[in-house]
Design an enzyme around this catalytic site. Structure first.
Site, PDB file in Angstrom:
ATOM      1  N   HIS A 166       0.827  -1.213   0.000  1.00 51.94           N
ATOM      2  CA  HIS A 166       0.000   0.000   0.000  1.00 51.94           C
ATOM      3  C   HIS A 166       0.863   1.266   0.000  1.00 51.94           C
ATOM      4  CE1 HIS A 166      -3.245   2.590   2.190  1.00 51.94           C
ATOM      5  NE2 HIS A 166      -3.124   2.915   0.920  1.00 51.94           N
ATOM      6  N   HIS A 179       1.729   4.952  -2.780  1.00 55.95           N
ATOM      7  CA  HIS A 179       1.915   6.342  -2.352  1.00 55.95           C
ATOM      8  C   HIS A 179       3.330   6.851  -2.649  1.00 55.95           C
ATOM      9  CE1 HIS A 179      -1.854   7.012   0.032  1.00 55.95           C
ATOM     10  NE2 HIS A 179      -1.866   5.685  -0.023  1.00 55.95           N
ATOM     11  N   HIS A 227      -4.121   0.751  -6.242  1.00 53.29           N
ATOM     12  CA  HIS A 227      -4.400   1.389  -4.956  1.00 53.29           C
ATOM     13  C   HIS A 227      -5.802   1.053  -4.462  1.00 53.29           C
ATOM     14  CE1 HIS A 227      -5.720   4.772  -2.306  1.00 53.29           C
ATOM     15  NE2 HIS A 227      -4.595   4.431  -1.711  1.00 53.29           N
ATOM     16  N   ASN A 251      -6.592  -0.740  -0.847  1.00 55.76           N
ATOM     17  CA  ASN A 251      -6.955   0.268   0.146  1.00 55.76           C
ATOM     18  C   ASN A 251      -8.402   0.191   0.617  1.00 55.76           C
ATOM     19  OD1 ASN A 251      -6.407   2.957   1.621  1.00 55.76           O
ATOM     20  ND2 ASN A 251      -8.192   3.443   0.356  1.00 55.76           N
ATOM     21  N   ILE A 266      -6.509   9.151  -0.920  1.00 58.74           N
ATOM     22  CA  ILE A 266      -6.684   8.930   0.513  1.00 58.74           C
ATOM     23  C   ILE A 266      -5.772   7.784   0.920  1.00 58.74           C
ATOM     24  CG2 ILE A 266      -8.547   7.267   0.284  1.00 58.74           C
ATOM     25  CD1 ILE A 266      -8.099   9.908   3.067  1.00 58.74           C
TER      26      ILE A 266
END
Length: 852
Positions: free
Chosen positions: A510, A515, A702, A706, A852
């Site tokens: 993740h 990110h 993602h 997530n 997010i």
């Protein structure tokens, strides 16, 4: 040369013999700050400014140079006055008399005379020769008051240009804007800045507050890592290599959530949970001890925990109403979680081995399992340091467990054995982690067998501890069994593996892959691709908001003493371990879904199969749905790229594009710049593959890892984030053995996260799993740049149509009882890659970007 300029994008040149009067309407979004400042002195000043008509100075820039003098044509200036408002939009109007032969409007310059920043949505021009003609300039950007930034803001028309095709009247503006965005690499960044530059992760520690909060710099030869946005904050006193932490983390202004989005939901919600809810939780009945019994866990969903009666908690009711609720007829608040669908359907699913195995293919970390191709299993670590490399999972043990169905040799040949391998990545940190209070760690291997009905069955778990304190390496294999002691040891071993999987999922699958590795793409895109570049406009929706959520993570999630360190097994070594994974495991050429599946042995190339791949496990929900998404994204990108790059020479001669890809490889991911696996960028096909990979990671990957976090992780026995006690068989002593033998349930609960750890994680993953009301989903809405381009509009409509088809295919798959890895009694349907969703925690929906 690209021929896309002939395909119907509006140009609307001014060529009449007499001047033409054109009206411009500037749309500005009402912001919280703008509303508040009307109450103060700046509001009075703004009123006076508007009264005299000097709010926004608009200048029109001609696309072409004067043909006679070869110089830029004079700009046409006019002040825009406020003309009205509707909902959250404020309108400003200006009229321009445009002289003959001004030519095409190529750009607009804006000066903000207000005393606060303004979020300019767009500028629409009307009044051309044909009444139906209009010209839109899309802005979607913050424009600061001239006291914050003396430079005029430039916004280019919606027509895209490759660098060599830039109209000569815009060349200087194109180059100057990129210079501004790159900055000079000096000084501390201010809120109003729009500068994109690189730095290492040197701000996650806080050595000046406490020596124990010192953390190594991530980025460089010792701890390789992707680069982040540079902030230029002062260095700490104790460590001149580290930046001082700050509650305000700089991101370029347009990377922050718009205030409109903030009103409903944003990274600020996470900030509220971290900085307001967590201190409140610590003053409740929750403790750092374990839950006394399993029914105590249930109270978090049906009764909740009464929170302190103070203003901070009261404010949280409006910020996170899903989990902080008012108690009827009182000012008091209660923290109560919604029951996850996973538990609502089958409360005991987490207990079953079948579900443990199924989630490796259809859970929130489905991209780690791999095919076993070498036997016996063996470590690549130095045996002189870590002990014997050979696994204790032997041929005899495996053949006994698979019930004489086949031999290991045949199982390997038939591709029946699969593994979740956290041995080599965790083992070097075991002894370090064990020095920390309240946690423990092992290296682990979990072996699965593919049954005839296409489901996986756990065969064995191996836990390993390296030599420590004069003791030799310890390793033990646990397997499903039928005696009471063996059953409870197996459950304990599973809890350790699940803690390993939770940590690896959050830190690598993740955070790192979605990110951290995306941030260099964002920085390079803004530094090297002009806002009028077609590839900038393609990428922009997929890179929005990521930088702000990453900055927030550095301030409260992955920082020293942050949520990750407090609640996950690796503790203070969490980010260091993430760096090891980046160094050893991350390759850009394996980030695309097909390449990832092939590299893990989960697929082989097969031109006759759907998507050109034959899956090793046919019913692999993440892969099956993901490949639908991958193919749709790739087709859309191929159609788009073909509009601008019909031949390889156009790719190779695009200086901005080549500088972009070079900077990603050599600066943003500079610690891997010498790797031979980086793709070349020489052909349109190369470009399509690179762009598809970037967009897949930001969207499909993602979303898959997530938005299911709450459903699968909120009932934490299903996915504990930490294992706090060692296996009772590692160093048998009278007390531990006696406790385990007499009360194995209590022993398991002591290994699970503590009450405070579990509740904090539940609150965080509730927010992280939530879609905002104005979420932007992939393939849902065309960007305004392309609205007048018939070819691109048609391509996007096909893309949108494919997304809708994917929705239907996934629904049909979830109704097919032959697909046992996604359908069954009490099984949550696999919907994480359904493109669209309603707001809230839904377990579905693929946003454009990592927002997010």
């Amino acid at each position: 040369m690209s021929n896309h300029s002939t395909l119907g994008v509006k140009a609307l040149p001014i060529t009449d013999e007499k001047p033409t009067t054109v009206k411009a309407v500037v749309t500005v979004l009402q912001t919280v700050k703008g509303a508040v400042t009307h109450l103060g002195i700046s509001g009075v000043l703004d009123f006076v400014t508007q009264l005299f008509g000097e709010t926004l100075l608009i200048e029109l820039v001609a696309a072409e140079l004067d043909s006679e003098t070869e110089t830029e044509k004079p700009t046409i200036k006019f002040y825009a006055k406020r003309s009205g408002s509707e909902d959250n939009e404020i309108y400003y109007e200006a009229s321009f008399k445009i002289p003959k032969n001004f030519g095409e409007i190529g750009a607009v310059l804006i000066e903000n005379k207000h005393h606060h920043e303004m979020f300019v949505k767009n500028i629409v021009f009307t009044g051309f020769s044909s009444p139906s003609d209009s010209l839109e300039v899309t802005c979607n950007s913050w424009v600061h008051h001239t006291s914050d930034d003396l430079r005029k803001r430039v916004f280019f028309s919606n027509k895209s240009y490759l660098p060599r095709e830039t109209p000569n009247g815009l060349e200087r503006y194109r180059e100057k804007e990129l210079e501004i965005l790159r900055g000079d690499g000096q000084g501390e960044r201010k809120t109003a800045d729009r500068i994109y530059d690189y730095d290492v992760y040197n701000d996650i520690g806080d050595p000046d507050s406490d020596d124990d909060l010192a953390r190594p710099v991530l980025g460089g030869s010792v701890h390789p890592y992707p680069r982040r946005i540079r902030t230029g904050r002062p260095r700490t006193k104790k460590d001149p290599l580290s930046e001082k932490p700050s509650s305000i983390m700089y991101v370029p202004r347009d990377e922050a959530f718009s205030e409109i989005k903030n009103l409903q939901f944003s990274a600020n919600t996470v900030f509220s949970v971290i900085h307001a809810l967590i201190p409140s939780l610590k003053s409740t009945v929750l403790s750092s001890n374990e839950f006394p019994h399993f029914t105590a866990i249930d109270t978090l969903f049906n009764e909740g925990i009464e929170l302190p009666n103070d203003a901070t908690v009261g404010a949280l009711r409006s910020i996170i109403p899903r989990i902080v609720k008012a108690i009827s007829d009182s000012e008091k608040s209660v923290l109560r979680f919604e029951t996850p669908e996973f538990i609502d359907r089958d409360k005991f699913a987490w207990f079953r081995d079948a579900e443990f195995a199924r989630q490796t293919l259809a859970g929130i970390n489905p991209c780690v399992i791999k095919l076993v191709t070498e036997w016996p299993l063996k470590s690549n670590l130095d045996p002189e340091v870590y002990g014997p490399a050979e696994s204790a999972i032997t041929t005899e043990l495996v053949e006994l467990e698979i019930g004489g169905c086949t031999t290991v040799e045949k199982a390997l040949e038939q591709k029946k054995l699969f593994i979740i391998d956290y041995h080599d990545v965790f083992l070097p940190y075991v002894n370090k982690v064990r020095e920390l209070e309240g946690t423990t760690l092992y290296g682990s291997r979990t072996l699965f067998y593919l049954t005839s009905d296409g489901t996986l069955r756990p065969v064995a778990i191996e836990l390993t501890r390296p030599p420590i304190d004069g003791k030799p390496q310890w390793k033990q294999v646990f397997k499903p069994t039928w005696d009471a002691t063996g059953v409870w040891l197996w459950r304990l071993a599973k809890s350790h593996v699940l803690a390993h999987d939770s940590g690896f999922h959050e830190l690598v699958t993740h955070w790192l892959r979605s990110h951290a590795c995306t941030e260099p793409y964002i920085i390079a895109t803004n530094r090297q691709l002009s806002a009028m570049h077609p590839i900038y406009r393609l990428l922009h929706p997929h890179l929005r908001y990521t930088m702000e959520i990453n900055a927030l993570a550095r301030g409260g999630l992955i920082n020293a003493g942050g949520i990750i360190e407090r609640a996950f097994s690796p503790g203070k070594y969490s980010m260091e371990l993430s760096s090891v994974a980046y160094d050893k495991l991350w390759q850009f050429n394996l980030e695309g879904l097909p390449a990832d599946l092939i590299s893990r042995g989960m697929a082989v190339e097969d031109p006759t199969a759907p998507h050109g791949l034959k899956l090793t496990i046919e019913d692999y929900p993440y892969a099956n749905d993901g490949l639908l998404m991958w193919d749709a994204i790739k087709k859309w990108i191929a159609d788009y790229v073909a509009c601008y790059y019909q031949e390889s020479s156009l790719v190779q001669s695009d200086d901005e594009l080549q500088a972009w890809w070079t900077e990603i490889r050599t600066v943003g991911h500079g610690d891997k710049k010498d790797a031979t696996w980086w793709p070349e960028l020489k052909t349109p096909e190369d470009l399509v593959e690179i762009l598809t990979t970037i967009i897949w990671v930001a969207s499909g990957h993602h979303a898959a890892v997530n938005f299911g976090q709450f459903d699968f992780g909120a009932y934490f026995p299903n996915r504990p984030t930490i294992a706090r006690t060692q296996m009772p068989t590692e160093d048998p002593n009278n007390e531990a053995t006696k406790q385990f033998m007499e009360r194995p349930e209590e022993f398991l609960l002591k290994s699970f996260p503590s009450q405070i750890q579990a509740t904090i994680i539940m609150a965080i993953i509730d927010v992280l799993s939530t879609h905002s009301p104005d979420e932007e989903y992939i393939g849902e809405k065309i960007q305004p740049y392309w609205a007048d381009d018939k070819v691109i509009t048609a391509a996007f409509e096909r893309f949108n149509g494919r997304m809708k088809v994917i929705e239907g295919i996934i629904d049909a798959r979830n109704a097919d009882t032959n697909l046992r890895n996604r359908v069954g009694a009490g099984v949550v349907p696999y919907q994480l890659l359904k493109p669209f969703s309603e707001p809230g925690v839904t377990g579905k929906g693929v946003p454009n970007s990592v927002s997010i």
